[in-house]
Design a protein around this motif. Structure first.
Motif, short mmCIF file in Angstrom:
data_model
loop_
_atom_site.label_atom_id
_atom_site.label_comp_id
_atom_site.label_asym_id
_atom_site.label_seq_id
_atom_site.Cartn_x
_atom_site.Cartn_y
_atom_site.Cartn_z
N UNK A 1 -1.22 -12.29 4.37
CA UNK A 1 -1.92 -11.56 3.53
C UNK A 1 -2.26 -11.37 1.92
N UNK A 2 -2.42 -13.18 1.67
CA UNK A 2 -2.47 -13.01 0.95
C UNK A 2 -3.81 -14.19 0.67
N UNK B 1 -12.88 -4.15 -2.61
CA UNK B 1 -11.88 -4.43 -3.51
C UNK B 1 -12.11 -6.15 -4.26
N UNK B 2 -12.96 -6.39 -4.70
CA UNK B 2 -13.27 -7.62 -5.07
C UNK B 2 -14.42 -7.47 -6.52
N UNK C 1 -19.37 -12.60 -3.88
CA UNK C 1 -20.23 -13.33 -3.02
C UNK C 1 -21.25 -12.70 -2.92
N UNK D 1 -8.17 0.96 -4.74
CA UNK D 1 -7.39 -0.50 -4.75
C UNK D 1 -8.71 -1.78 -4.89
N UNK D 2 -8.37 -2.48 -5.58
CA UNK D 2 -9.00 -3.44 -6.68
C UNK D 2 -7.90 -5.23 -6.54
N UNK D 3 -9.00 -5.73 -6.21
CA UNK D 3 -8.04 -6.80 -6.22
C UNK D 3 -7.96 -8.23 -7.33
N UNK E 1 -15.55 -13.87 4.59
CA UNK E 1 -15.11 -12.71 4.08
C UNK E 1 -15.36 -12.23 5.75
N UNK F 1 -13.95 -4.35 1.54
CA UNK F 1 -14.35 -6.67 0.77
C UNK F 1 -15.12 -5.75 -0.43
N UNK G 1 -8.67 -19.55 0.90
CA UNK G 1 -9.28 -19.99 0.11
C UNK G 1 -9.52 -20.81 0.86
N UNK H 1 -12.66 -17.96 -2.88
CA UNK H 1 -10.82 -17.15 -2.60
C UNK H 1 -11.78 -16.16 -2.00
N UNK I 1 -0.85 -15.36 -6.14
CA UNK I 1 -1.70 -14.78 -5.30
C UNK I 1 -2.27 -13.40 -6.07
N UNK J 1 0.41 -1.10 0.25
CA UNK J 1 -0.08 -0.22 0.26
C UNK J 1 0.81 1.04 0.05
N UNK K 1 -15.28 -17.96 -8.65
CA UNK K 1 -14.03 -17.58 -7.14
C UNK K 1 -14.35 -16.69 -6.30
N UNK K 2 -14.65 -15.18 -6.98
CA UNK K 2 -14.80 -14.32 -5.89
C UNK K 2 -16.47 -13.99 -5.73
N UNK L 1 1.65 -10.13 -8.43
CA UNK L 1 1.59 -11.46 -7.12
C UNK L 1 1.99 -13.04 -7.40
N UNK M 1 -10.37 -12.80 0.26
CA UNK M 1 -8.75 -11.72 0.28
C UNK M 1 -8.23 -11.43 1.33
N UNK N 1 -5.65 -5.22 0.97
CA UNK N 1 -4.32 -5.02 2.13
C UNK N 1 -4.23 -3.25 2.49
#
Lengths: 306, 306
Positions: free
Chosen positions: B207-208, B299-300, A302, A218-220, B263, B296, B211, B220, A208, A187, A299-300, A205, B222, B225
């Motif tokens: 930090x990663x 972020x995703x 929710x 920020x986005x992951x 989450x 969160x 799963x 997954x 990761x 960060x 996967x992500x 990463x 996250x 960060x």
């Protein structure tokens, strides 16, 4: 509305725990070009090879809608060659051979027909060479994305900083972000790197995933958990190619669209590592890409009511 | 509809690059209990401390709706004590002192009033002790979640495998998953571990992120960060507490609900690491948790039309 891709076109010889290859097609511009070809029909390539580079590889690139007018072919010289061996964890590798050959004196000449480019992707090269491309374009592209590596931070930091001041998006890995910024926290590293010029920073990463930063968001994007990573060579370039390819095809440089773009980049990278070299990126089917994207969604995604 | 939490209640002394503490409140059951208290009003704790354990800490736990009837207090004995020092990267630590004290002979006695528990969270303890808890419950809980560590894989693998055969969800970190399965790939590791008994496996990657696997799905979560990780102690237990706390409060053990639960667990863990020990988990505000959950989501979450 074209995408200009500048970078190495190379031969690689790769050893992994799963096997080894002879000299096969590689290079940043090759991976970027192939990956972006699944999104954007008009790609102009600038690079250099020797007269040992097979006509069949050039034809394969062209069959992926890549214009190779800007690919210089140096008579009686040899194509850039890299050879490396991956360790069991696939996260570390030893370079066995680096023969710069034609890349050592690469002067990126931009054909007149490439001057209308709206999007520019600078693959990893000496930062001064990357800068010369920007300076040779009559109009500044709408978006300039750049990749680099720790090697240039070690030997050409001043050059690198001059180039960083001219670009929009930088794509590097976590260790490179730490080296460039002097900060361990990603960060904090992102904040410092964005102050160097790029409006947006992508931190890759590997297994990761990847982070996308701008000044205040920020986005992951996750990496897909895979049974085996067969060969990681080119995954970062494939990721960048999917990113810029998606943005060039949508002509939308908003942060919201960049979120989608790094998901597309991650999906392309997940194919790349499934086979040696560019094998999996040649002739990928639209349906395969759609199914892979659905895996990322599953996967992500929710549902939480707040 | 209660949640039974079994695990260590301890003193920790912690050194990080940001500072150091004297003996402060710690222990797996402490972190799990505090974290789950933000979701579920009825928590029954089973653990053991010495007569050196302050009444004020017991009162603090009770003020977080944690029933301490099952917390044994051993006269003239001392509470379990752990001391450790984190390295600069915060991902590795040295254990300086481990004094098992009362934990060395811990016999988890289940008060009669705890027998109705629907959800059981087994914090890290000797696998035989964890198993004895399951055997002492007259009715099998609706969901049994268990944490463990590499130490038991080294010295008590047979015991561990017997216990794994009795549970529903195992929560371990990536290195532990690799050690337990003998597989480097986490996808392959998950398949082998699920074959040992647990229907669901959570692999924590610090930090990663984390799963969540069942036999044929993967999700997954996250990690947020952060500018700085101040003190990682208890983050994994706090994560597990948020996970089981959310599930106990919703009484929904579906995979879809477990996605939400990890989450929530990740959000709780992101608070834990902001201050030393349990400091940030005491008196957390509902609004803070909602804001963190929104981070969160931001972020995703992305929109892709397929």
């Amino acid at each position: 509305m074209s995408l200009l891709v500048v970078g190495s076109v190379a031969f690689d010889a790769i050893e992994t725990p799963f096997g080894k290859t002879d000299k096969i097609l590689g290079g940043a511009a090759t991976y970027i070009g192939l990956s972006s070809s699944y999104f954007n029909p008009k790609i102009n390539l600038v690079g250099v090879v020797g007269s040992d580079f097979p006509e069949s590889d050039i034809k394969m690139l062209q069959s992926h809608s890549i214009n190779t007018e800007g690919l210089q072919i140096k008579e009686n010289e040899k194509t850039f060659f890299w050879s490396g061996r991956y360790h069991n964890d696939m996260n570390t590798r030893d370079t066995l051979v680096t023969e710069l050959n034609v890349l050592g004196t690469f002067d990126p000449i931009i054909p007149a027909s490439y001057q209308d480019c709206e999007f520019l992707m600078l693959g990893n090269l000496a930062p001064a060479v990357q800068r010369s491309v920007i300076e040779r374009l009559k109009n500044r592209p709408k978006l300039i994305v750049m990749d680099t590596m720790n090697f240039w931070m070690d030997i050409a930091m001043d050059d690198l900083k001059q180039t960083l001041a001219l670009i929009d998006v930088l794509s590097i890995n976590d260790e490179e972000a730490r080296q460039l910024s002097g900060e361990y926290s990603l960060v904090k590293a992102a904040r410092k790197i964005i102050a160097m010029g790029p409006k947006v920073l992508i931190i890759k990463k590997g297994e990761h995933g990847a982070l996308l930063f701008n000044q205040d968001q920020v986005f992951f994007a996750p990496a897909l958990p895979l049974e085996d990573v067969f060969d990681p060579t080119g995954a970062g370039d494939t990721f960048a190619g999917g990113f810029i390819g998606y943005i060039a095809s949508t002509k939308d440089t908003s942060f919201e669209n960049m979120k989608r773009a790094i998901i597309y980049g991650s999906a392309m990278a997940s194919f790349c590592v499934e086979k040696f070299g560019t094998e999996r990126l040649v002739g990928l089917q639209k349906k395969e890409l759609e199914e892979r994207l659905q895996e990322f969604v599953d996967l992500v995604q929710f549902e939480i009511s707040l």
